[in-house]
Design an enzyme around this catalytic site. Structure first.
Site, PDB file in Angstrom:
ATOM      1  N   THR A 147     -51.850  36.631 -17.683  1.00 29.08           N
ATOM      2  CA  THR A 147     -50.673  36.898 -18.868  1.00 29.08           C
ATOM      3  C   THR A 147     -49.273  36.113 -18.512  1.00 29.08           C
ATOM      4  OG1 THR A 147     -49.438  38.602 -17.471  1.00 29.08           O
ATOM      5  CG2 THR A 147     -51.310  39.377 -18.653  1.00 29.08           C
ATOM      6  N   ASP A 148     -48.671  36.406 -19.567  1.00 30.81           N
ATOM      7  CA  ASP A 148     -47.275  35.512 -19.654  1.00 30.81           C
ATOM      8  C   ASP A 148     -46.384  36.624 -18.888  1.00 30.81           C
ATOM      9  OD1 ASP A 148     -45.466  33.436 -21.660  1.00 30.81           O
ATOM     10  OD2 ASP A 148     -45.379  33.696 -19.727  1.00 30.81           O
ATOM     11  N   TYR A 149     -45.365  35.976 -18.539  1.00 30.72           N
ATOM     12  CA  TYR A 149     -44.268  36.626 -17.423  1.00 30.72           C
ATOM     13  C   TYR A 149     -43.944  37.973 -18.030  1.00 30.72           C
ATOM     14  CZ  TYR A 149     -40.578  36.186 -13.993  1.00 30.72           C
ATOM     15  OH  TYR A 149     -39.711  36.372 -12.790  1.00 30.72           O
ATOM     16  N   ASN A 150     -44.445  39.187 -17.192  1.00 30.90           N
ATOM     17  CA  ASN A 150     -43.985  40.477 -17.512  1.00 30.90           C
ATOM     18  C   ASN A 150     -44.615  40.944 -18.862  1.00 30.90           C
ATOM     19  OD1 ASN A 150     -42.553  42.756 -16.785  1.00 30.90           O
ATOM     20  ND2 ASN A 150     -41.214  42.447 -18.165  1.00 30.90           N
TER      21      ASN A 150
END
Ligand code: GLC
Length: 721
Positions: free
Chosen positions: A261-264
């Site tokens: 995933t992307d960040y958070n």
């Protein structure tokens, strides 16, 4: 993966506790560089108890070795970590930002700089790069346009393929040196109003024809990982987009790599309003096929609850763990957790001579000359040069966004490069203006520097903090203070060479372009910006870059790109009832493919070897190119097609291929392209791919401008029923 490895991985998973499994699915940032909101954790202290499987934003022998030592020596099962970093356009030797290097239109260069980046990054202990970024972008307000290969799906697809091959090229052990992670899947470049992280509403047709093809190319090239975008597409958050992740990416395209995933972004599914809590968010992501949770703790904290609620299965968790362990296996980390990296105590390496050479070559091939009145360039003998503007001596900013391990101390700035190019000339420097704001003293110093100069090199544009992520600009202009400097330089009477340094096309006032003798788009061209610009201004290098993105004349034209559809009232300057603007020209300031060198070219003898095509036919398209100049030169030739009658409206131009032709003075060479009849198939009104019988126009030439194109037609004589 061979049976033994599968068996070993299966046996390892069987020994894992739930916490250890979820640890493998957790990627945490340790902050040599910040690429998102900092988290509450101290990842290094979580390694020994197996609560993290990979780290990002850390590099260098000492840090990597210590983290890895804790994983393999102190954790219960000794599973090695892998380390990720945004090695997007170089590691320590920084190359032009991707939007700039795309202007080289050179697949071999794109692969070479990726391979070189991988060598430097692997030596610093990095195993995965979060690149290539291949989000087609057509809105200059969006700060991340800097990171992609421009407006066209074909160029981004070619770029994707070249970057994956370069990053993942085998090392001396035969294993891929750096795992590539293509991002951001998908259509992130179509955010509403160019507003960062905003919703995306594009048609299924646009997905099929524009935003998915670059990712298909990355998957076909064997990319190791895919990163979903932060955004929702038509209301479905990409991080939980079961249809595009499971049905398209994994099932149809047979992608069996990692989805990171992307960040958070798993936690942010709650903000999207599609999950009530972390357990639901984690379940949505896992059930959509996401393997690794970057920085949100959703998997670590949410999946145990989701299991209890029956929202997920242990089988799916094991499947994700298996893919993570398979990547670590394919990187050779079980055999040698410290593979390829320098010994402890190895200082971070500055660019080698070869690193600098390649940075300089990439910059030479990325800087676009768009204007050269009275052939002012290349400059002959120079007595006095004034080099002014905030980008003239910008060692950090010239590296551009996403330069991670790049260090300003390594930079050859523009002032340094021009002084090295003309060692006996007086090369004066004056800052002249700050990036944003007015400063009368600085301006006065620049006016003094310009007095009596043979030429002024005016270096204006953006700092690297003015583009990139979370940097949408509603006014993508050269800031007022810099324009005041520009006007003063034009008033000085010295001929002005305008050097635009930015991460995006900037809106320019007509008086600036008309007043400048020459205009070069230097983007943020990396470590060797100054050397490359000196090479171009002196004529040591004949510029060959061409625009990979349309350059708007006014902001109101945005989004603007060449692949528009005809409409029922195609633009006709003589007809007010045709598509266009009432208060601005229809044409951009510079079109896709525009750019000049120090030689003119002639094209002739455009021909095809087969004008009547069946479904399996190939057609060779050839055109002769002649260098009319007095020096070696390199021309870029594009092949576009247009389907004038189809079941749905088709773009006026679709890019099908491009090539570079290097020519000695007076030399003629033939540029040849091989196209397949199926290249002219399109998704019909039901989005089913079909090949119509009928005419196909081929437009061949130097840019997307009609005046730069010649046409030859072919006919599809047998299509799909
Ligand atoms: C950032 C970016 C992504 C990057 C990741 C890790 O938020 O969206 O492109 O790879 O975080 O740095």
């Amino acid at each position: 993966m061979d049976q033994d490895t599968t068996g070993r991985i299966g046996a390892l998973i069987a020994r894992m506790t739930l916490q250890e499994k979820l640890g493998q699915l957790t990627m945490l940032a340790d902050g040599l560089v910040e690429t998102g909101p900092p988290g509450p954790h101290n990842p290094f202290n979580m390694v020994a108890d197996g609560r993290v499987g990979s780290l990002l934003n850390v590099w260098g022998a000492d840090l990597i070795r210590e983290a890895q030592r804790r994983a393999v020596e102190e954790s219960r099962l000794g599973v090695p970590l892998f380390f990720g970093l945004d090695v997007v356009h170089g590691h320590r030797s920084i190359h032009p930002v991707p939007l700039g290097e795309a202007c080289a239109f050179d697949r071999a260069l794109w692969e070479e700089t990726a391979r070189a980046s991988a060598q430097e990054a692997a030596h610093d202990g990095v195993h995965m790069t979060f690149a290539p970024m291949i989000d087609v972008a057509r809105d200059i307000r969006w700060g991340r346009i800097v990171e992609c290969a421009g407006e066209d799906p074909y160029v981004n697809a070619q770029y994707a393929r070249a970057r994956v091959r370069g990053y993942q090229a085998p090392d001396e052990t035969g294993r891929m040196r750096l795992a590539a992670c293509a991002k951001h899947f998908c259509a992130y470049g179509a955010v509403l109003a160019g507003r960062e992280y905003a919703e995306v509403d594009v048609s299924q047709r646009a997905l099929e024809e524009v935003y998915l093809p670059p990712f298909r190319a990355a998957v076909d090239a064997g990319v190791a990982a895919i990163m979903p975008a932060f955004v929702d597409v038509a209301g479905v958050a990409m991080t939980a987009h079961r249809r595009l992740l499971r049905e398209v990416l994994r099932a149809q395209w047979r992608f069996n790599g990692l989805i990171v995933t992307d960040y958070n972004s798993i936690a942010e599914l709650v903000n999207h309003g599609v999950a009530a809590d972390m357990a639901e968010a984690a379940a949505l992501a896992l059930n959509a096929g996401v393997d690794i949770d970057m920085m949100s703790d959703a998997y670590a904290n949410g999946l145990p609850v989701a299991l209890e609620r029956g929202l997920v299965s242990m089988e799916d968790i094991d499947g994700a763990v298996r893919r993570v362990l398979a990547l670590k296996q394919s990187l050779g980390l079980f055999d040698d957790p410290y593979r390829g990296m320098g010994p402890a105590g190895t200082p971070k390496q500055p660019p080698s001579a070869e690193g600098r050479r390649l940075s300089r070559e990439a910059a030479r091939r990325s800087i676009v000359l768009t204007q050269n009145r009275e052939s002012m360039l290349p400059l002959g003998a120079v007595r006095t040069l004034a080099v002014v503007g905030p980008l003239a001596d910008a060692c950090e900013d010239q590296l551009g966004a996403w330069a991670s391990a790049g260090a300003g101390e390594d930079s050859t700035t523009i002032i340094a490069g021009l002084r090295a190019t003309w060692p006996s000339a007086e090369v004066r420097h004056a800052l002249g203006a700050v990036y944003e704001g007015e400063d009368a003293d600085l301006l006065a110093q620049a006016v003094e520097a310009a007095r009596g100069a043979d030429a002024v090199v005016l270096c204006v544009g953006e700092s690297r903090a003015m583009n990139g992520e979370a940097n949408t600009r509603t006014r993508p202009y050269v800031p007022q203070g810099q324009l005041a400097l520009a006007r003063a330089m034009l008033d000085s009477g010295a001929p002005v060479i305008l050097v635009l340094c930015s991460g995006r096309p900037l809106i320019l006032p007509d008086w600036l372009v008309e007043g400048a003798r020459a205009v070069l788009i230097a983007w943020h061209a990396g470590t060797e910006t100054g050397s490359a610009l000196g090479d171009i201004l002196s004529g040591a290098c004949n510029p060959s870059a061409r625009l990979a993105v349309t350059w708007p004349r006014v902001l109101g034209q945005v989004p603007i790109f060449f692949g528009i559809r005809p409409t029922g009232r195609p633009h006709d300057p003589a007809n007010g009832w045709s598509t266009g603007f009432g208060d601005a020209p229809f044409a951009p300031r510079w079109s896709f493919g525009e750019g000049q060198g120090y030689a003119r070219f002639a094209r002739s003898n455009l021909r095809v070897d087969n004008a009547r095509l069946g479904p399996e036919s190939l057609v060779r398209v050839s055109v002769d190119v002649t260098n009319l100049g007095d020096r070696q030169a390199c021309e870029t030739v594009f092949v576009f097609s247009h389907d004038p009658v189809a079941r749905v409206t088709r773009p006026l131009l679709e890019l099908r291929d491009f090539t570079k032709v290097s020519l000695e003075p007076g030399e003629t060479r033939t540029a040849t392209f091989v196209l397949r009849a199926w290249d002219f198939a399109y998704p019909d009104e039901t989005l089913k791919l079909r090949l119509d019988t009928g005419l196909i126009q081929l437009h061949v030439g130097a840019s997307a401008r009609a005046c730069d194109l010649d046409r030859v037609d072919v006919e599809i004589v047998e299509g799909t029923p």
